[in-house]
Design a protein around this motif. Structure first.
Motif, short mmCIF file in Angstrom:
data_model
loop_
_atom_site.label_atom_id
_atom_site.label_comp_id
_atom_site.label_asym_id
_atom_site.label_seq_id
_atom_site.Cartn_x
_atom_site.Cartn_y
_atom_site.Cartn_z
N LEU A 148 0.83 -1.20 0.00
CA LEU A 148 0.00 0.00 0.00
C LEU A 148 0.87 1.26 0.00
CD1 LEU A 148 -2.75 1.43 0.31
CD2 LEU A 148 -2.51 1.17 2.79
N ALA A 149 1.90 1.26 0.85
CA ALA A 149 2.76 2.44 0.95
C ALA A 149 3.46 2.70 -0.39
CB ALA A 149 3.78 2.25 2.07
N MET A 150 3.89 1.63 -1.07
CA MET A 150 4.55 1.83 -2.36
C MET A 150 3.57 2.41 -3.38
SD MET A 150 7.09 -1.50 -2.63
CE MET A 150 7.45 -1.33 -4.38
N ALA A 151 2.35 1.89 -3.39
CA ALA A 151 1.35 2.41 -4.33
C ALA A 151 1.10 3.89 -4.06
CB ALA A 151 0.06 1.61 -4.20
N LEU A 152 0.96 4.25 -2.79
CA LEU A 152 0.67 5.65 -2.46
C LEU A 152 1.88 6.56 -2.71
CD1 LEU A 152 -1.45 5.09 0.77
CD2 LEU A 152 -2.27 5.76 -1.50
N LEU A 153 3.06 5.97 -2.65
CA LEU A 153 4.27 6.75 -2.94
C LEU A 153 4.43 6.96 -4.44
CD1 LEU A 153 6.85 8.07 -1.71
CD2 LEU A 153 7.99 5.85 -2.01
N GLY A 154 3.84 6.01 -5.21
CA GLY A 154 3.91 6.13 -6.67
C GLY A 154 4.98 5.25 -7.30
N VAL A 155 5.33 4.14 -6.64
CA VAL A 155 6.31 3.21 -7.23
C VAL A 155 5.74 1.79 -7.27
CG1 VAL A 155 8.55 4.30 -6.74
CG2 VAL A 155 7.41 2.98 -4.96
N THR A 156 6.17 1.03 -8.27
CA THR A 156 5.66 -0.34 -8.40
C THR A 156 6.76 -1.38 -8.28
OG1 THR A 156 5.89 -0.17 -10.79
CG2 THR A 156 3.71 0.32 -9.87
N LYS A 157 8.01 -0.94 -8.22
CA LYS A 157 9.12 -1.91 -8.13
C LYS A 157 10.12 -1.44 -7.08
CE LYS A 157 9.34 -3.96 -12.69
NZ LYS A 157 7.99 -3.55 -13.11
N VAL A 158 10.71 -2.41 -6.39
CA VAL A 158 11.68 -2.09 -5.33
C VAL A 158 12.84 -1.28 -5.90
CG1 VAL A 158 13.33 -3.13 -3.71
CG2 VAL A 158 11.02 -4.08 -3.91
N ALA A 159 13.30 -1.68 -7.09
CA ALA A 159 14.47 -1.00 -7.68
C ALA A 159 14.19 0.46 -8.02
CB ALA A 159 14.93 -1.75 -8.93
N ASP A 160 12.90 0.82 -8.14
CA ASP A 160 12.56 2.20 -8.51
C ASP A 160 12.47 3.14 -7.29
OD1 ASP A 160 12.49 1.42 -11.10
OD2 ASP A 160 10.29 1.22 -11.20
N ILE A 161 12.57 2.57 -6.10
CA ILE A 161 12.49 3.41 -4.89
C ILE A 161 13.83 4.12 -4.72
CG2 ILE A 161 12.15 3.39 -2.38
CD1 ILE A 161 10.73 0.61 -2.83
N GLY A 162 13.80 5.43 -4.54
CA GLY A 162 15.08 6.13 -4.49
C GLY A 162 15.08 7.38 -3.64
N GLU A 163 16.21 8.03 -3.68
CA GLU A 163 16.45 9.24 -2.87
C GLU A 163 15.42 10.32 -3.09
OE1 GLU A 163 20.21 11.26 -2.02
OE2 GLU A 163 21.09 9.72 -3.33
N ARG A 164 14.90 10.39 -4.33
CA ARG A 164 13.94 11.46 -4.64
C ARG A 164 12.64 11.32 -3.85
NH1 ARG A 164 13.36 7.48 -8.24
NH2 ARG A 164 11.31 6.96 -9.09
N HIS A 165 12.45 10.14 -3.24
CA HIS A 165 11.20 9.87 -2.53
C HIS A 165 11.22 10.25 -1.06
CE1 HIS A 165 10.63 6.79 -5.87
NE2 HIS A 165 9.62 7.63 -5.99
N ILE A 166 12.36 10.77 -0.57
CA ILE A 166 12.44 10.97 0.88
C ILE A 166 13.30 12.17 1.23
CG2 ILE A 166 14.48 9.46 1.24
CD1 ILE A 166 12.75 8.28 3.65
N ARG A 167 12.96 12.80 2.34
CA ARG A 167 13.84 13.85 2.86
C ARG A 167 13.63 13.92 4.38
NH1 ARG A 167 10.42 19.06 0.61
NH2 ARG A 167 8.71 18.82 2.10
N ARG A 168 14.56 14.62 5.03
CA ARG A 168 14.43 14.77 6.47
C ARG A 168 13.31 15.74 6.78
NH1 ARG A 168 17.15 13.86 11.11
NH2 ARG A 168 18.65 12.19 10.88
N VAL A 169 12.55 15.51 7.80
CA VAL A 169 11.51 16.43 8.22
C VAL A 169 12.18 17.76 8.60
CG1 VAL A 169 9.81 16.89 10.05
CG2 VAL A 169 9.99 14.60 9.06
N GLY A 170 11.64 18.86 8.13
CA GLY A 170 12.20 20.18 8.42
C GLY A 170 13.48 20.45 7.65
N HIS A 171 13.80 19.56 6.64
CA HIS A 171 15.02 19.56 5.80
C HIS A 171 15.83 20.83 5.88
CE1 HIS A 171 11.42 20.71 3.59
NE2 HIS A 171 12.14 21.54 2.90
#
Ligand SMILES: Cc1cc2nc3c(=O)[nH]c(=O)nc-3n(C[C@H](O)[C@H](O)[C@H](O)COP(=O)(O)O)c2cc1C
Length: 376
Positions: A353-376
């Motif tokens: 579910l989390a992958m679908a809501l993040l917008g990815v369908t494959k493990v290899a496609d998960i990357g740095e662009r999907h995350i940042r530190r809170v309050g970056h």
């Protein structure tokens, strides 16, 4: 998951707290999970996420899930079907089981319960003959990888165990008697299935007999090699010759040393907060270590994972996979083998579910662009 509360209900207090607890003030224990809250997702939309695929390839091994099970000793304490129940559930889930040096089932029995993939976790004993025996048996039984645990240079100060009077194997002391008596189901079960033993330790000679009253557990305690150093890691890498993870690394400098010593990967870990209180959370170690070693090492995030979103965050930060410890121990204690199946079902569903809501369908496609530190 409600398994922790159920486990607390089902287990005598000394056993539950041995599993649940950490070192000293348990800051690291809490922080391992809390640290995930300091990262936030950056979602991608309109990506067609109807089919989410959780499969991945790790150390040349195909897995149905990007997470597996961390090694935990003494599983017999939590359920009489012990490691074999957990290994069977891992097999059904299509992922890897890790058997601890301090496991209460043999390498061969685990291989029979779970044709694979399996990993064997090594504590380097002073008697290297015993270690050679493990390596040979793991190879013969088709185990795919070894993990050398390197964060137990001394035993962590786990104060809950002192307070509850936890001793190994469990004994009826005045202090713990009330708790064992209040859990007759566990206690009867323990007495009726008394196969509590460190199953893979078989000294090559008559050491135990010679030592007279020395118990196997005492012997094991004395076998922990506190002189452990990088040469020993190199030695094990040479003996094994296959995928070798160093378990308990948290710094980029040590990651480089591990690579140079012949390790093929790391389990970023502080032993689930059971060793050095104050040690960094594994999730916070992923990025700095990935930046330092690039793709040279397989990186596993181990510690504090209780949710599918935790796994997704670790992958986005650069981990190749995650591993979970207490999550399956709570489930096993609460509901046996079916409990571990259920844990897999919950984490699988949450991650999908989390992958679908993040917008990815494959493990290899998960990357740095999907995350940042809170309050970056
Ligand atoms: C009851 C228990 C026993 C453990 N035994 C071992 C062990 O024998 N060898 C080892 O390398 N790590 C051991 N660990 C640490 C786990 O492999 C893992 O690093 C830790 O549980 C990860 O944190 P988590 O429980 O928050 O997932 C143990 C952890 C627990 C809770």
């Amino acid at each position: 998951m409600h398994f922790r509360a159920l486990a607390k209900d089902r287990l005598p207090a000394p056993i539950f707290h041995y599993m649940d607890g950490g070192a000293e003030d348990e800051w690291s224990l809490a922080n391992n999970t809390d640290a995930f809250d300091r990262y936030e997702f950056l979602t991608e939309v309109l990506n067609d996420v109807a089919e989410v695929d959780l499969t991945t390839r790790l150390m040349g091994i195909d897995l149905a899930l990007p997470f597996f099970l961390s090694p935990t000793g003494m599983t017999r304490l939590f359920h009489h079907k012990k490691e074999l129940a957990v290994a069977r559930a891992a097999h059904r889930a299509g992922t890897m089981y890790s058997l601890s040096t301090l496991g209460t089932s043999t390498i061969e029995d685990v291989a029979a319960a779970n044709p694979g993939p399996n990993l064997f976790q090594v504590y380097l004993f002073k008697d290297r003959g015993i270690v050679r025996d493990w390596v040979a048996r793991a190879k013969e039984s088709g185990f795919k990888a070894l993990a050398l645990t390197v964060d137990l240079a001394a035993h962590g100060n786990r104060e809950r165990d002192i307070h509850t009077g936890m001793v190994m194997p469990p004994r009826w002391s005045l202090g713990s008697l009330a708790s064992f008596a209040a859990h007759p189901h566990w206690s009867l079960n323990y007495l009726l299935h008394p196969d509590f033993r460190i199953a893979n330790v078989r000294p090559g000679d008559d050491t135990l007999d010679k030592a007279g009253a020395m118990s196997l557990l005492q012997y094991v305690g004395e076998q922990f090699d506190h002189h452990l150093n990088w040469k020993d890691a190199e030695w094990l890498a040479g003996e094994w010759g296959g995928p070798l993870l160093l378990k308990g690394v948290t710094s980029p400098e040590d990651a480089e040393r591990a690579r140079d010593a012949g390790a093929t990967g790391l389990m970023l870990s502080n032993h689930g907060g059971r060793q050095l209180d104050g040690a960094a959370a594994p999730v916070d170690c992923i990025r700095p270590i990935r930046d330092r070693v690039g793709d040279a090492l397989t990186l596993i995030a181990d510690g504090g994972i209780r949710r599918g979103t935790h796994i997704l965050k670790a992958l986005a930060l650069g981990a190749d996979a995650c591993s979970v410890g207490r999550a399956y121990l709570y489930a096993l204690s609460a509901a046996g083998e079916a409990g571990v199946d259920h844990m897999f079902a919950v984490l699988r569903k949450e991650l999908q579910l989390a992958m679908a809501l993040l917008g990815v369908t494959k493990v290899a496609d998960i990357g740095e662009r999907h995350i940042r530190r809170v309050g970056h």
